[in-house]
Design a protein around this motif. Structure first.
Motif, PDB file in Angstrom:
ATOM      1  N   ASN A 223      21.830  30.926  -1.360  1.00 12.47           N
ATOM      2  CA  ASN A 223      22.925  31.600  -0.659  1.00 12.47           C
ATOM      3  C   ASN A 223      22.876  33.113  -0.862  1.00 12.47           C
ATOM      4  OD1 ASN A 223      24.254  29.468   0.681  1.00 12.47           O
ATOM      5  ND2 ASN A 223      25.242  28.829  -1.214  1.00 12.47           N
ATOM      6  N   LEU A 224      22.531  33.554  -2.069  1.00 11.54           N
ATOM      7  CA  LEU A 224      22.360  34.989  -2.280  1.00 11.54           C
ATOM      8  C   LEU A 224      21.198  35.515  -1.446  1.00 11.54           C
ATOM      9  CD1 LEU A 224      22.928  35.734  -6.084  1.00 11.54           C
ATOM     10  CD2 LEU A 224      24.566  35.769  -4.199  1.00 11.54           C
ATOM     11  N   ALA A 225      20.145  34.713  -1.321  1.00 12.40           N
ATOM     12  CA  ALA A 225      19.002  35.130  -0.496  1.00 12.40           C
ATOM     13  C   ALA A 225      19.441  35.354   0.947  1.00 12.40           C
ATOM     14  CB  ALA A 225      17.900  34.071  -0.568  1.00 12.40           C
ATOM     15  N   ARG A 226      20.313  34.503   1.455  1.00  9.61           N
ATOM     16  CA  ARG A 226      20.823  34.658   2.822  1.00  9.61           C
ATOM     17  C   ARG A 226      21.670  35.918   2.940  1.00  9.61           C
ATOM     18  NH1 ARG A 226      24.274  29.770   3.489  1.00  9.61           N
ATOM     19  NH2 ARG A 226      24.618  30.523   5.628  1.00  9.61           N
ATOM     20  N   LEU A 227      22.495  36.171   1.937  1.00  6.24           N
ATOM     21  CA  LEU A 227      23.325  37.376   1.943  1.00  6.24           C
ATOM     22  C   LEU A 227      22.458  38.632   1.894  1.00  6.24           C
ATOM     23  CD1 LEU A 227      26.034  36.107  -0.554  1.00  6.24           C
ATOM     24  CD2 LEU A 227      26.472  36.713   1.832  1.00  6.24           C
ATOM     25  N   ILE A 228      21.426  38.607   1.052  1.00  9.02           N
ATOM     26  CA  ILE A 228      20.512  39.754   0.936  1.00  9.02           C
ATOM     27  C   ILE A 228      19.815  40.007   2.261  1.00  9.02           C
ATOM     28  CG2 ILE A 228      18.336  40.499  -0.131  1.00  9.02           C
ATOM     29  CD1 ILE A 228      19.366  39.063  -2.722  1.00  9.02           C
ATOM     30  N   ASP A 229      19.333  38.961   2.895  1.00  6.81           N
ATOM     31  CA  ASP A 229      18.647  39.120   4.186  1.00  6.81           C
ATOM     32  C   ASP A 229      19.580  39.720   5.238  1.00  6.81           C
ATOM     33  OD1 ASP A 229      16.288  38.128   3.196  1.00  6.81           O
ATOM     34  OD2 ASP A 229      16.571  36.095   3.975  1.00  6.81           O
ATOM     35  N   THR A 230      20.843  39.304   5.221  1.00  2.82           N
ATOM     36  CA  THR A 230      21.797  39.811   6.204  1.00  2.82           C
ATOM     37  C   THR A 230      22.107  41.281   5.964  1.00  2.82           C
ATOM     38  OG1 THR A 230      22.785  37.613   6.461  1.00  2.82           O
ATOM     39  CG2 THR A 230      24.099  39.492   7.202  1.00  2.82           C
ATOM     40  N   VAL A 231      22.318  41.647   4.703  1.00  4.69           N
ATOM     41  CA  VAL A 231      22.572  43.059   4.390  1.00  4.69           C
ATOM     42  C   VAL A 231      21.359  43.901   4.757  1.00  4.69           C
ATOM     43  CG1 VAL A 231      22.977  44.717   2.522  1.00  4.69           C
ATOM     44  CG2 VAL A 231      24.259  42.570   2.579  1.00  4.69           C
ATOM     45  N   LEU A 232      20.176  43.412   4.450  1.00  4.68           N
ATOM     46  CA  LEU A 232      18.951  44.132   4.789  1.00  4.68           C
ATOM     47  C   LEU A 232      18.861  44.367   6.298  1.00  4.68           C
ATOM     48  CD1 LEU A 232      16.177  45.297   3.940  1.00  4.68           C
ATOM     49  CD2 LEU A 232      15.249  42.978   4.160  1.00  4.68           C
ATOM     50  N   THR A 233      19.127  43.340   7.074  1.00  9.09           N
ATOM     51  CA  THR A 233      19.099  43.472   8.538  1.00  9.09           C
ATOM     52  C   THR A 233      20.163  44.456   9.018  1.00  9.09           C
ATOM     53  OG1 THR A 233      18.262  41.220   8.821  1.00  9.09           O
ATOM     54  CG2 THR A 233      19.359  42.220  10.713  1.00  9.09           C
ATOM     55  N   ASN A 234      21.365  44.374   8.436  1.00  8.06           N
ATOM     56  CA  ASN A 234      22.443  45.294   8.824  1.00  8.06           C
ATOM     57  C   ASN A 234      22.047  46.748   8.608  1.00  8.06           C
ATOM     58  OD1 ASN A 234      24.034  43.112   9.497  1.00  8.06           O
ATOM     59  ND2 ASN A 234      25.327  43.227   7.681  1.00  8.06           N
ATOM     60  N   ILE A 235      21.398  47.015   7.481  1.00  3.08           N
ATOM     61  CA  ILE A 235      20.977  48.389   7.182  1.00  3.08           C
ATOM     62  C   ILE A 235      19.886  48.833   8.149  1.00  3.08           C
ATOM     63  CG2 ILE A 235      19.911  49.897   5.451  1.00  3.08           C
ATOM     64  CD1 ILE A 235      21.182  48.036   3.307  1.00  3.08           C
ATOM     65  N   GLN A 236      18.906  47.975   8.341  1.00  2.00           N
ATOM     66  CA  GLN A 236      17.774  48.341   9.194  1.00  2.00           C
ATOM     67  C   GLN A 236      18.198  48.548  10.646  1.00  2.00           C
ATOM     68  OE1 GLN A 236      15.178  45.035   8.231  1.00  2.00           O
ATOM     69  NE2 GLN A 236      14.060  46.229   6.712  1.00  2.00           N
ATOM     70  N   GLU A 237      19.107  47.714  11.133  1.00  2.69           N
ATOM     71  CA  GLU A 237      19.552  47.848  12.527  1.00  2.69           C
ATOM     72  C   GLU A 237      20.612  48.933  12.670  1.00  2.69           C
ATOM     73  OE1 GLU A 237      20.827  43.973  13.736  1.00  2.69           O
ATOM     74  OE2 GLU A 237      18.764  43.223  13.981  1.00  2.69           O
ATOM     75  N   ASN A 238      21.428  49.117  11.632  1.00  3.30           N
ATOM     76  CA  ASN A 238      22.447  50.173  11.582  1.00  3.30           C
ATOM     77  C   ASN A 238      23.340  50.183  12.832  1.00  3.30           C
ATOM     78  OD1 ASN A 238      23.896  52.322  10.551  1.00  3.30           O
ATOM     79  ND2 ASN A 238      22.386  53.873  11.094  1.00  3.30           N
TER      80      ASN A 238
END
Length: 262
Positions: free
Chosen positions: A178-193
């Motif tokens: 579940n943390l891995a899913r959260l990390i992936d989502t935050v990473l995508t949010n930052i990259q897409e901005n």
């Protein structure tokens, strides 16, 4: 048991608010006085190993704390005698991520321009690596952590009224899917901005987007962990001219825009 915890919560808030009021006088007399939060502090009592390691993690822009923030820290140590304590300032967070994660994750983290957003991302990364319990700098347990986090727990999240998940308390084993899913989502949010505001870019909004509160272990905040009883915005940001993230995000973009070279 729930009634006992709610009563304990109210008593803690009463005593904490008294110390908070008295702290105004203390810092009026000693305006430059600060207390040092330790980088590491061992457990006072040895506890049995569990899936969620007995480690408390905290972070802040400085390790120099006002009296209310320091009293909050001391109270958490009192409520968690079988837990060790680890603390990182801004620079240490970056060093940890650079040493333990991919250049892609470190580059995304480095684009975050607001400390609270950095702390949001870091808490997921440090728990995914080492496990333990993350607490915001103004958060405090209302019941001993050794009893809140049970031997069978692999993870534990806090919900507020309305079953809203939050991220000022997170307990997890290392390598949590579940943390891995959260990390992936935050990473995508930052990259897409494409998201405005810390809350939905890196904060609790991500938890409520990714996790279903009915499918993960949860505990109610009033019987587990509260915020702002010992301290407040004034005492937390007394040495930070930018103020709290809720104000800072209106002056600075959460994510630094990528240059053409990037």
């Amino acid at each position: 048991m729930t009634a006992h915890r709610l009563l304990t919560n109210r008593l803690i808030k009463l005593v904490a608010n008294i110390t908070k009021v008295l702290s105004y006088g203390f810092h009026a007399l000693l305006p430059k006085k600060r207390f040092t939060l330790p980088e590491r502090s061992g457990a006072l009592i040895k506890g049995k190993d569990r899936p969620i390691p007995r480690i408390i993690w905290q972070t802040n822009y400085t390790n120099k704390a006002t009296l209310p923030v320091y009293l909050n820290y001391l109270f958490n140590r009192l409520m968690s005698p079988t837990f060790e304590y680890r603390f990182m300032i801004t620079e240490a967070r970056a060093d940890f991520i650079r040493a333990n994660y991919s250049p892609e994750i470190f580059d995304a983290y480095s684009r975050l321009q607001i400390g609270a957003a950095q702390a949001d991302f870091w808490r997921l990364l440090v728990l995914q690596k080492h496990g333990g319990v993350y607490l915001d700098i103004d958060a405090h347990a209302v019941w001993p952590l050794g009893y809140i986090i049970k031997p069978e727990h692999q993870e534990l999240y806090i919900i507020r009224q309305g079953n809203e998940l939050t991220n000022y308390f997170i307990a997890s084993k290392p390598d949590n899917p579940n943390l891995a899913r959260l990390i992936d989502t935050v990473l995508t949010n930052i990259q897409e901005n494409k998201i405005n505001g810390v809350y939905n870019m890196t904060g609790p909004g991500v938890f409520n987007q990714v996790l279903d509160y009915q499918k993960v272990p949860t505990t109610f905040y009033r019987t587990t962990c509260n915020q702002g009883s010992f301290t407040n915005e004034h005492f937390q940001y007394i040495d930070k001219p930018q103020g709290k993230w809720t104000k800072e995000q209106h002056k600075v973009d959460v994510v630094r825009k990528s240059s053409p070279e990037e």
